[in-house]
Write a protein that holds these residues in place. Structure first.
Motif, short mmCIF file in Angstrom:
data_model
loop_
_atom_site.label_atom_id
_atom_site.label_comp_id
_atom_site.label_asym_id
_atom_site.label_seq_id
_atom_site.Cartn_x
_atom_site.Cartn_y
_atom_site.Cartn_z
N MET A 186 0.83 -1.21 0.00
CA MET A 186 0.00 0.00 0.00
C MET A 186 0.86 1.25 0.00
O MET A 186 0.63 2.20 -0.76
N ARG A 187 1.86 1.27 0.85
CA ARG A 187 2.70 2.46 0.96
C ARG A 187 3.59 2.67 -0.26
O ARG A 187 4.09 3.77 -0.48
N SER A 188 3.74 1.63 -1.06
CA SER A 188 4.57 1.76 -2.27
C SER A 188 3.93 2.67 -3.29
O SER A 188 4.59 3.07 -4.26
N HIS A 189 2.65 3.06 -3.10
CA HIS A 189 2.00 3.92 -4.09
C HIS A 189 2.72 5.26 -4.22
O HIS A 189 2.70 5.87 -5.30
N VAL A 190 3.36 5.73 -3.15
CA VAL A 190 4.08 7.00 -3.22
C VAL A 190 5.27 6.89 -4.16
O VAL A 190 5.52 7.77 -4.99
N VAL A 191 6.02 5.80 -4.05
CA VAL A 191 7.17 5.58 -4.94
C VAL A 191 6.69 5.42 -6.38
O VAL A 191 7.30 5.96 -7.31
N HIS A 192 5.57 4.70 -6.56
CA HIS A 192 5.02 4.56 -7.91
C HIS A 192 4.64 5.93 -8.49
O HIS A 192 4.92 6.22 -9.66
N SER A 193 4.00 6.76 -7.67
CA SER A 193 3.62 8.09 -8.14
C SER A 193 4.85 8.90 -8.52
O SER A 193 4.87 9.57 -9.57
N ARG A 194 5.86 8.84 -7.69
CA ARG A 194 7.10 9.57 -7.97
C ARG A 194 7.73 9.10 -9.27
O ARG A 194 8.19 9.91 -10.09
N ASP A 195 7.73 7.80 -9.47
CA ASP A 195 8.34 7.24 -10.68
C ASP A 195 7.56 7.62 -11.93
O ASP A 195 8.14 7.98 -12.97
N VAL A 196 6.23 7.55 -11.84
CA VAL A 196 5.39 7.90 -12.99
C VAL A 196 5.58 9.37 -13.36
O VAL A 196 5.77 9.71 -14.54
N LEU A 197 5.53 10.25 -12.37
CA LEU A 197 5.67 11.68 -12.65
C LEU A 197 7.07 12.03 -13.13
O LEU A 197 7.23 12.91 -13.98
N SER A 198 8.08 11.35 -12.61
CA SER A 198 9.46 11.61 -13.05
C SER A 198 9.66 11.27 -14.52
O SER A 198 10.54 11.85 -15.18
N SER A 199 8.86 10.34 -15.02
CA SER A 199 9.02 9.91 -16.42
C SER A 199 8.29 10.81 -17.41
O SER A 199 8.44 10.65 -18.62
N ILE A 200 7.51 11.77 -16.90
CA ILE A 200 6.75 12.66 -17.78
C ILE A 200 7.60 13.85 -18.18
O ILE A 200 8.06 14.61 -17.31
N PRO A 201 7.85 14.05 -19.45
CA PRO A 201 8.66 15.19 -19.89
C PRO A 201 8.07 16.52 -19.44
O PRO A 201 6.87 16.75 -19.55
N GLY A 202 8.92 17.38 -18.88
CA GLY A 202 8.48 18.71 -18.47
C GLY A 202 7.79 18.77 -17.13
O GLY A 202 7.28 19.83 -16.75
N MET A 203 7.77 17.67 -16.38
CA MET A 203 7.10 17.69 -15.07
C MET A 203 7.84 18.64 -14.13
O MET A 203 9.03 18.47 -13.86
N PRO A 204 7.18 19.66 -13.61
CA PRO A 204 7.84 20.63 -12.73
C PRO A 204 8.31 20.00 -11.42
O PRO A 204 7.69 19.06 -10.90
N ALA A 205 9.39 20.53 -10.87
CA ALA A 205 9.94 20.01 -9.62
C ALA A 205 8.94 20.14 -8.47
O ALA A 205 8.85 19.25 -7.62
N ALA A 206 8.19 21.24 -8.45
CA ALA A 206 7.21 21.44 -7.38
C ALA A 206 6.13 20.36 -7.43
O ALA A 206 5.70 19.85 -6.39
N ALA A 207 5.67 20.02 -8.64
CA ALA A 207 4.65 18.99 -8.80
C ALA A 207 5.18 17.63 -8.33
O ALA A 207 4.48 16.87 -7.64
N LEU A 208 6.42 17.35 -8.67
CA LEU A 208 7.03 16.08 -8.28
C LEU A 208 7.16 15.99 -6.76
O LEU A 208 6.91 14.94 -6.15
N ALA A 209 7.51 17.12 -6.12
CA ALA A 209 7.67 17.14 -4.67
C ALA A 209 6.33 16.86 -3.97
O ALA A 209 6.29 16.17 -2.94
N VAL A 210 5.25 17.41 -4.50
CA VAL A 210 3.93 17.17 -3.91
C VAL A 210 3.64 15.67 -3.88
O VAL A 210 3.20 15.13 -2.85
N ALA A 211 3.87 14.99 -4.99
CA ALA A 211 3.58 13.56 -5.08
C ALA A 211 4.54 12.73 -4.23
O ALA A 211 4.13 11.76 -3.59
N ALA A 212 5.81 13.12 -4.23
CA ALA A 212 6.84 12.31 -3.56
C ALA A 212 6.84 12.46 -2.05
O ALA A 212 7.30 11.56 -1.34
N GLU A 213 6.32 13.59 -1.54
CA GLU A 213 6.49 13.88 -0.11
C GLU A 213 5.19 14.02 0.67
O GLU A 213 5.21 14.37 1.85
#
Length: 408
Positions: free
Chosen positions: A223-250
């Motif tokens: 269940m808790r792995s969903h955060v890592v999955h979200s981070r990985d998915v967003l990291s793979s999207i071209p142009g994903m802003p750092a702020a957006a990635l931080a919201v999902a990862a943290e």
């Protein structure tokens, strides 16, 4: 008697009334149970819980511990002090005018999240080009009148929880960011991250994601792995802003390093992650799920404030309270006239005087003709005011149904 104790004061023979943490933070089937074994005691310690509530009528007492009534009274005083420090946000457009736009945007956002999650489930790449227009419209609506979208966030269906939670967190994050005076481009980026913060849940098996009972230790890890999955998915999207990635990862990190996935301390978490942790918890604990009944909005604010001593940034929690109002949209309140009303819009001049929708004569327990009343602008007959937030279950009033009625 219910009392609040520090977790280090918990002893065998005590009866836990409330673990005082979110369901994702513990592996117990219930939040109420007798502590009968050292193993159970150690499991509670591992959850990261710092304070909890015991029932001294069912187990051992701690004479010096404060009662829950005393704790609530102290939190209420603090809420009032915080809310009195700042007035409500400026709204250039009326709620009536913005409501139709907001409903369209809200539906579009839910459909967007549903579609993007399906794409991830199928292993397809997702694009920011699909999310940007909806977030732009959301930001525009929040700047015109945030109450329109925030009111819709109270209208929920349990079977759409994941989608609606993502949209609600995005709405709240955009409003929160605006109240902090952040740049509008940055607010847009934060909104994207919030909308996509739980996209990794598509990679968690449904039997775990929607399990109504106790999760095993192995299921908790999944269940808790969903955060890592979200981070990985967003990291793979071209142009994903750092702020957006931080919201999902943290968004599950905590100030005392008890969060996950990285166990960061407060000074290691970005501003965006700190904001997201507050908003994510607030929306989650106000939602009905298969395993718990959602809290009332005012009660949830009180709980977030209580947890701010360990889990959140206290200054940001205070600003969040000012952002949503001491009586958030959807709160059932008792007026001085002994009428019950639902808050439909935060106060323009100060947070203690919102716009409310009169529902019931509490003294005689009879419904009244629907009437909208701005508590900050009443006539010569005197001003009605809020005495307290009330339980919707006690009075059998559904705020969601009231909020969907046409404005008057």
């Amino acid at each position: 008697m219910i009392k609040k104790i520090r977790v280090e004061d918990l002893r065998l023979g005590m009866y836990v009334q409330d673990l005082n943490c979110g369901w994702m933070d513990h592996g117990f089937l219930r939040s109420q149970f007798a502590v009968k074994s050292e193993a159970a005691l150690q499991q509670i310690l591992r959850t990261g819980t710092r304070e909890l509530y015991i029932d001294t009528d069912k187990g051992l007492d701690l004479p010096t511990a404060p009662t829950d009534t005393e704790v609530i009274a102290g939190l209420e005083e603090e809420l009032i002090e915080i809310a009195g420090a700042q007035s409500g946000a400026e709204r250039p457009v009326s709620l009536a005018k913005e409501r139709a736009q907001a409903k369209r945007i809200h539906n579009e956002a839910i459909n967007l999240v549903s579609g993007l999650m399906e794409d991830v489930r199928l292993g397809q790449q997702i694009s920011l080009e699909r999310a940007n227009p909806v977030i732009s419209e959301m930001v525009g609506s929040i700047f015109r009148n945030q109450n329109a979208l925030m009111g819709l966030a109270r209208i929920r269906r349990m079977d759409r929880y994941t989608f609606e939670h993502s949209v609600n967190v995005s709405v709240l994050m955009v409003s929160f960011a605006r109240s902090l005076g952040l740049d509008q481009t940055l607010i847009h980026e934060i909104g994207i991250g919030a909308l996509l913060h739980d996209i990794g849940k598509t990679l968690v098996p449904n039997e775990i994601l929607n399990k109504p009972g106790k999760l095993t230790d192995e299921e908790f890890v999944v269940m808790r792995s969903h955060v890592v999955h979200s981070r990985d998915v967003l990291s793979s999207i071209p142009g994903m802003p750092a702020a957006a990635l931080a919201v999902a990862a943290e968004h599950h990190e905590r100030a005392d390093a008890s969060g996950y996935p990285d166990g960061k301390r407060l000074d290691q978490i970005t501003l965006f992650g700190k904001m997201a942790s507050i908003v994510d918890v607030y929306d989650a604990i106000t939602s009905d799920r298969v395993y718990h009944k959602g809290m009332e909005p005012h009660q949830a604010l009180r709980k977030v404030l209580e947890w701010s001593s360990h889990h959140f940034d206290p200054q940001l929690v205070q600003q969040f309270i000012r952002c949503v109002g001491i009586y958030p949209v959807g709160t059932l309140v008792m007026l001085e006239s002994k009428r019950l009303a639902v808050v439909i819009e935060a106060g323009r001049d100060e947070l203690f005087s919102p716009v409310v929708r009169i529902v019931m004569d509490a003294k005689h327990r009879r419904y009244l003709p629907i009437q909208d009343l701005d508590l900050s602008a009443q006539g010569r007959g005197g001003k009605d005011r809020i005495l307290s937030a009330e339980s919707t279950q006690r009075w059998r009033i559904d705020p969601e149904e009231i909020l969907q009625m046409p404005l008057r």
